[in-house]
Motif scaffolding. Sequence first.
Motif, PDB file in Angstrom:
ATOM      1  N   CYS A   1       0.811  -1.217   0.000  1.00  9.96           N
ATOM      2  CA  CYS A   1       0.000   0.000   0.000  1.00  9.96           C
ATOM      3  C   CYS A   1       0.846   1.269   0.000  1.00  9.96           C
ATOM      4  O   CYS A   1       0.400   2.311  -0.468  1.00  9.96           O
ATOM      5  CB  CYS A   1      -0.941   0.024   1.204  1.00  9.96           C
ATOM      6  SG  CYS A   1      -2.249  -1.200   1.132  1.00  9.96           S
ATOM      7  N   PHE A   2       2.035   1.206   0.562  1.00  7.94           N
ATOM      8  CA  PHE A   2       2.852   2.406   0.636  1.00  7.94           C
ATOM      9  C   PHE A   2       4.319   2.087   0.425  1.00  7.94           C
ATOM     10  O   PHE A   2       4.860   1.148   1.015  1.00  7.94           O
ATOM     11  CB  PHE A   2       2.691   3.109   1.985  1.00  7.94           C
ATOM     12  CG  PHE A   2       3.574   4.325   2.130  1.00  7.94           C
ATOM     13  CD1 PHE A   2       3.200   5.533   1.561  1.00  7.94           C
ATOM     14  CD2 PHE A   2       4.785   4.262   2.801  1.00  7.94           C
ATOM     15  CE1 PHE A   2       4.009   6.648   1.653  1.00  7.94           C
ATOM     16  CE2 PHE A   2       5.609   5.368   2.903  1.00  7.94           C
ATOM     17  CZ  PHE A   2       5.222   6.582   2.319  1.00  7.94           C
ATOM     18  N   ALA A   3       4.949   2.868  -0.442  1.00  3.40           N
ATOM     19  CA  ALA A   3       6.402   2.875  -0.603  1.00  3.40           C
ATOM     20  C   ALA A   3       6.756   4.294  -0.999  1.00  3.40           C
ATOM     21  O   ALA A   3       6.152   4.856  -1.918  1.00  3.40           O
ATOM     22  CB  ALA A   3       6.853   1.893  -1.676  1.00  3.40           C
ATOM     23  N   HIS A   4       7.680   4.904  -0.305  1.00  2.24           N
ATOM     24  CA  HIS A   4       7.968   6.313  -0.536  1.00  2.24           C
ATOM     25  C   HIS A   4       8.607   6.520  -1.898  1.00  2.24           C
ATOM     26  O   HIS A   4       9.451   5.739  -2.343  1.00  2.24           O
ATOM     27  CB  HIS A   4       8.879   6.860   0.569  1.00  2.24           C
ATOM     28  CG  HIS A   4       8.856   8.346   0.651  1.00  2.24           C
ATOM     29  ND1 HIS A   4       9.731   9.136  -0.047  1.00  2.24           N
ATOM     30  CD2 HIS A   4       8.042   9.186   1.337  1.00  2.24           C
ATOM     31  CE1 HIS A   4       9.477  10.413   0.218  1.00  2.24           C
ATOM     32  NE2 HIS A   4       8.456  10.472   1.048  1.00  2.24           N
ATOM     33  N   SER A   5       8.219   7.619  -2.569  1.00  3.32           N
ATOM     34  CA  SER A   5       8.688   7.861  -3.930  1.00  3.32           C
ATOM     35  C   SER A   5      10.171   8.215  -3.996  1.00  3.32           C
ATOM     36  O   SER A   5      10.758   8.218  -5.084  1.00  3.32           O
ATOM     37  CB  SER A   5       7.868   8.987  -4.572  1.00  3.32           C
ATOM     38  OG  SER A   5       7.987  10.187  -3.824  1.00  3.32           O
ATOM     39  N   SER A   6      10.785   8.502  -2.858  1.00  2.00           N
ATOM     40  CA  SER A   6      12.236   8.726  -2.858  1.00  2.00           C
ATOM     41  C   SER A   6      13.015   7.412  -2.815  1.00  2.00           C
ATOM     42  O   SER A   6      14.232   7.400  -2.990  1.00  2.00           O
ATOM     43  CB  SER A   6      12.644   9.600  -1.668  1.00  2.00           C
ATOM     44  OG  SER A   6      12.440   8.909  -0.448  1.00  2.00           O
ATOM     45  N   HIS A   7      12.278   6.291  -2.601  1.00  2.00           N
ATOM     46  CA  HIS A   7      12.925   4.983  -2.506  1.00  2.00           C
ATOM     47  C   HIS A   7      12.588   4.066  -3.675  1.00  2.00           C
ATOM     48  O   HIS A   7      13.435   3.285  -4.131  1.00  2.00           O
ATOM     49  CB  HIS A   7      12.512   4.282  -1.209  1.00  2.00           C
ATOM     50  CG  HIS A   7      12.860   5.032   0.027  1.00  2.00           C
ATOM     51  ND1 HIS A   7      12.086   4.993   1.176  1.00  2.00           N
ATOM     52  CD2 HIS A   7      13.885   5.876   0.310  1.00  2.00           C
ATOM     53  CE1 HIS A   7      12.633   5.750   2.101  1.00  2.00           C
ATOM     54  NE2 HIS A   7      13.725   6.304   1.598  1.00  2.00           N
ATOM     55  N   PHE A   8      11.330   4.097  -4.125  1.00  2.00           N
ATOM     56  CA  PHE A   8      10.861   3.144  -5.124  1.00  2.00           C
ATOM     57  C   PHE A   8       9.977   3.818  -6.165  1.00  2.00           C
ATOM     58  O   PHE A   8       9.337   4.840  -5.898  1.00  2.00           O
ATOM     59  CB  PHE A   8      10.019   2.028  -4.477  1.00  2.00           C
ATOM     60  CG  PHE A   8      10.756   1.139  -3.531  1.00  2.00           C
ATOM     61  CD1 PHE A   8      11.468   0.042  -3.997  1.00  2.00           C
ATOM     62  CD2 PHE A   8      10.722   1.387  -2.160  1.00  2.00           C
ATOM     63  CE1 PHE A   8      12.136  -0.789  -3.117  1.00  2.00           C
ATOM     64  CE2 PHE A   8      11.388   0.555  -1.271  1.00  2.00           C
ATOM     65  CZ  PHE A   8      12.103  -0.535  -1.760  1.00  2.00           C
ATOM     66  N   THR A   9       9.902   3.222  -7.332  1.00  2.00           N
ATOM     67  CA  THR A   9       8.787   3.432  -8.239  1.00  2.00           C
ATOM     68  C   THR A   9       7.915   2.181  -8.148  1.00  2.00           C
ATOM     69  O   THR A   9       8.163   1.294  -7.316  1.00  2.00           O
ATOM     70  CB  THR A   9       9.247   3.689  -9.684  1.00  2.00           C
ATOM     71  OG1 THR A   9       8.084   4.049 -10.466  1.00  2.00           O
ATOM     72  CG2 THR A   9       9.934   2.482 -10.293  1.00  2.00           C
ATOM     73  N   SER A  10       6.886   2.086  -8.977  1.00  2.62           N
ATOM     74  CA  SER A  10       6.016   0.904  -8.934  1.00  2.62           C
ATOM     75  C   SER A  10       5.445   0.644 -10.310  1.00  2.62           C
ATOM     76  O   SER A  10       5.376   1.541 -11.165  1.00  2.62           O
ATOM     77  CB  SER A  10       4.865   1.110  -7.934  1.00  2.62           C
ATOM     78  OG  SER A  10       3.989   2.139  -8.378  1.00  2.62           O
ATOM     79  N   GLU A  11       5.054  -0.595 -10.547  1.00  4.80           N
ATOM     80  CA  GLU A  11       4.410  -0.934 -11.813  1.00  4.80           C
ATOM     81  C   GLU A  11       3.135  -0.121 -11.989  1.00  4.80           C
ATOM     82  O   GLU A  11       2.807   0.300 -13.106  1.00  4.80           O
ATOM     83  CB  GLU A  11       4.096  -2.428 -11.845  1.00  4.80           C
ATOM     84  CG  GLU A  11       5.324  -3.322 -11.910  1.00  4.80           C
ATOM     85  CD  GLU A  11       4.981  -4.796 -11.808  1.00  4.80           C
ATOM     86  OE1 GLU A  11       5.778  -5.609 -12.308  1.00  4.80           O
ATOM     87  OE2 GLU A  11       3.920  -5.137 -11.240  1.00  4.80           O
ATOM     88  N   ALA A  12       2.435   0.124 -10.874  1.00  5.26           N
ATOM     89  CA  ALA A  12       1.181   0.882 -10.945  1.00  5.26           C
ATOM     90  C   ALA A  12       1.434   2.313 -11.392  1.00  5.26           C
ATOM     91  O   ALA A  12       0.678   2.869 -12.199  1.00  5.26           O
ATOM     92  CB  ALA A  12       0.479   0.855  -9.590  1.00  5.26           C
ATOM     93  N   ALA A  13       2.488   2.942 -10.866  1.00  2.33           N
ATOM     94  CA  ALA A  13       2.805   4.321 -11.252  1.00  2.33           C
ATOM     95  C   ALA A  13       3.155   4.398 -12.730  1.00  2.33           C
ATOM     96  O   ALA A  13       2.726   5.319 -13.445  1.00  2.33           O
ATOM     97  CB  ALA A  13       3.954   4.855 -10.406  1.00  2.33           C
ATOM     98  N   ILE A  14       3.938   3.443 -13.194  1.00  2.78           N
ATOM     99  CA  ILE A  14       4.349   3.427 -14.600  1.00  2.78           C
ATOM    100  C   ILE A  14       3.128   3.255 -15.507  1.00  2.78           C
ATOM    101  O   ILE A  14       2.980   3.952 -16.518  1.00  2.78           O
ATOM    102  CB  ILE A  14       5.377   2.310 -14.843  1.00  2.78           C
ATOM    103  CG1 ILE A  14       6.676   2.628 -14.080  1.00  2.78           C
ATOM    104  CG2 ILE A  14       5.639   2.114 -16.323  1.00  2.78           C
ATOM    105  CD1 ILE A  14       7.656   1.471 -13.998  1.00  2.78           C
ATOM    106  N   GLU A  15       2.232   2.342 -15.125  1.00  7.17           N
ATOM    107  CA  GLU A  15       1.038   2.120 -15.943  1.00  7.17           C
ATOM    108  C   GLU A  15       0.118   3.334 -15.930  1.00  7.17           C
ATOM    109  O   GLU A  15      -0.397   3.753 -16.980  1.00  7.17           O
ATOM    110  CB  GLU A  15       0.265   0.895 -15.447  1.00  7.17           C
ATOM    111  CG  GLU A  15      -0.978   0.636 -16.300  1.00  7.17           C
ATOM    112  CD  GLU A  15      -1.884  -0.451 -15.740  1.00  7.17           C
ATOM    113  OE1 GLU A  15      -2.804  -0.860 -16.467  1.00  7.17           O
ATOM    114  OE2 GLU A  15      -1.682  -0.880 -14.588  1.00  7.17           O
ATOM    115  N   CYS A  16      -0.100   3.905 -14.761  1.00  8.04           N
ATOM    116  CA  CYS A  16      -1.002   5.053 -14.656  1.00  8.04           C
ATOM    117  C   CYS A  16      -0.474   6.221 -15.478  1.00  8.04           C
ATOM    118  O   CYS A  16      -1.234   6.915 -16.165  1.00  8.04           O
ATOM    119  CB  CYS A  16      -1.174   5.452 -13.194  1.00  8.04           C
ATOM    120  SG  CYS A  16      -2.532   6.621 -12.906  1.00  8.04           S
TER     121      CYS A  16
END
Length: 448
Positions: free
Chosen positions: A69-84
Amino acid sequence: MTQYQSSERVFYRNLRKTYPVVDRGEGIFIWDKEGRRYVDGSGGACVVSIGHGVPEILEAMRVQAQRICFAHSSHFTSEAAIECAELLTDMAPDPALNRVYFLSGGSEAVETAVKVVRQYWREIGQPDKYKVISRWTSFHGNTTGALALGGHTGRRRHYLPLFLHTPHIEPAYCYRCPFGQEPESCHLECADQLERTIKYEGPDAVAAFIAEPVVGATAGALVPKDGYWQRIREICDAYDVKLIADEVMTGVGRTGRRFALDHWGVVPDVIVTAKGLSSGYTPLGAVVVKEEIHEAIRQGTGAFVHGHTYCQNPLSVAIGAAVLRYIRDHQLVERSAAMGKVLLDHLQTLRKHAIVGDVRGIGLFAGIELVQDRNTKQTFPPALKVNARAAQEAFQRGLITYPGSGGADGIHGDHLLLAPPFVIDEEGIAQMTRILDEALAAVTSQVL
């Protein structure tokens, strides 16, 4: 009815209002705990685009929540962010608008847009460009920076000492033209005022112009004359000023196009969007910028000096991606355009009420302006709170609307804004209109 009690610990927006307790939503409807059903005629605050309780979105929430549910944007990206981001830029009017910065809502996104443009000018060696011009009769958010850009007296007056006074120009308000013109014969004086203001402020100091393509909350769906936005784009280009389109309300299909500026074939440098981006299933906003802005920062200092805790939140962007897929797969932008014509046709019948001065809109984004005398366009005294009366009469009859005041001159003016979910059908529109008919008849008997 289960309502707000003074013993509750919730700090409500209106301390003198009683609130029914919401229970559930489905499609265009909301039910309270007493079982009463309401048509969500304004999509809350022009938020709900695909309807309440859509199973596909609920499933996407569950799937992502089970992963993380949470991962800080200074540490990770995510498949969901890339798709959105891919889905959102696919909706953009130009391939150059290809970089997305995710936020939690519209106010954050507006301030992010201003900051990214400001940093852009510094990165390319023009640090004197810092002023942002906006319009009166506008709303860009409730944080102090966004309020400074907004042009609504009622929302600004308590907080004026907290922010700088930024340059403003007149709105494109055809029903109440600030230049005394008629749409058929005007020469777009409202657009030309931007050029004069840039000159007065100093072209070397002006960084951007921000505006809503169609004004929403502060005046009720002000649709500009064709040619207005084309002229605005020309002026921005002539003076090297970035154009920021505040599409928080109008974006992602609300006006029957992917973005409202698409109606006029105008490409902004920055798009701000929120609300319908997630259809209310989660707080989510976004800033879409042209590659040249992103590249200038990448080639320069290499970091955008900005961020919030919930930027690019994996759960939120997964929900946003699911909403965008749903809109695409069910052709809801096209549906918004088609049902918008039906809505405006139905709303025109309300002109029979003496207090209805104007009915306007584009797509599923419509406004009803209320006046004391429609021959002279005289407004009601603000103390009568005619917009609130109309909204309450509709609410009591089972219709949710978005009332507003101060559109005429910052103090006077009453309107209702309507923005139902794109999934509404003709029966739902007819039901909305019947309730509005009854509500407006009741208010007319009270104030005239």
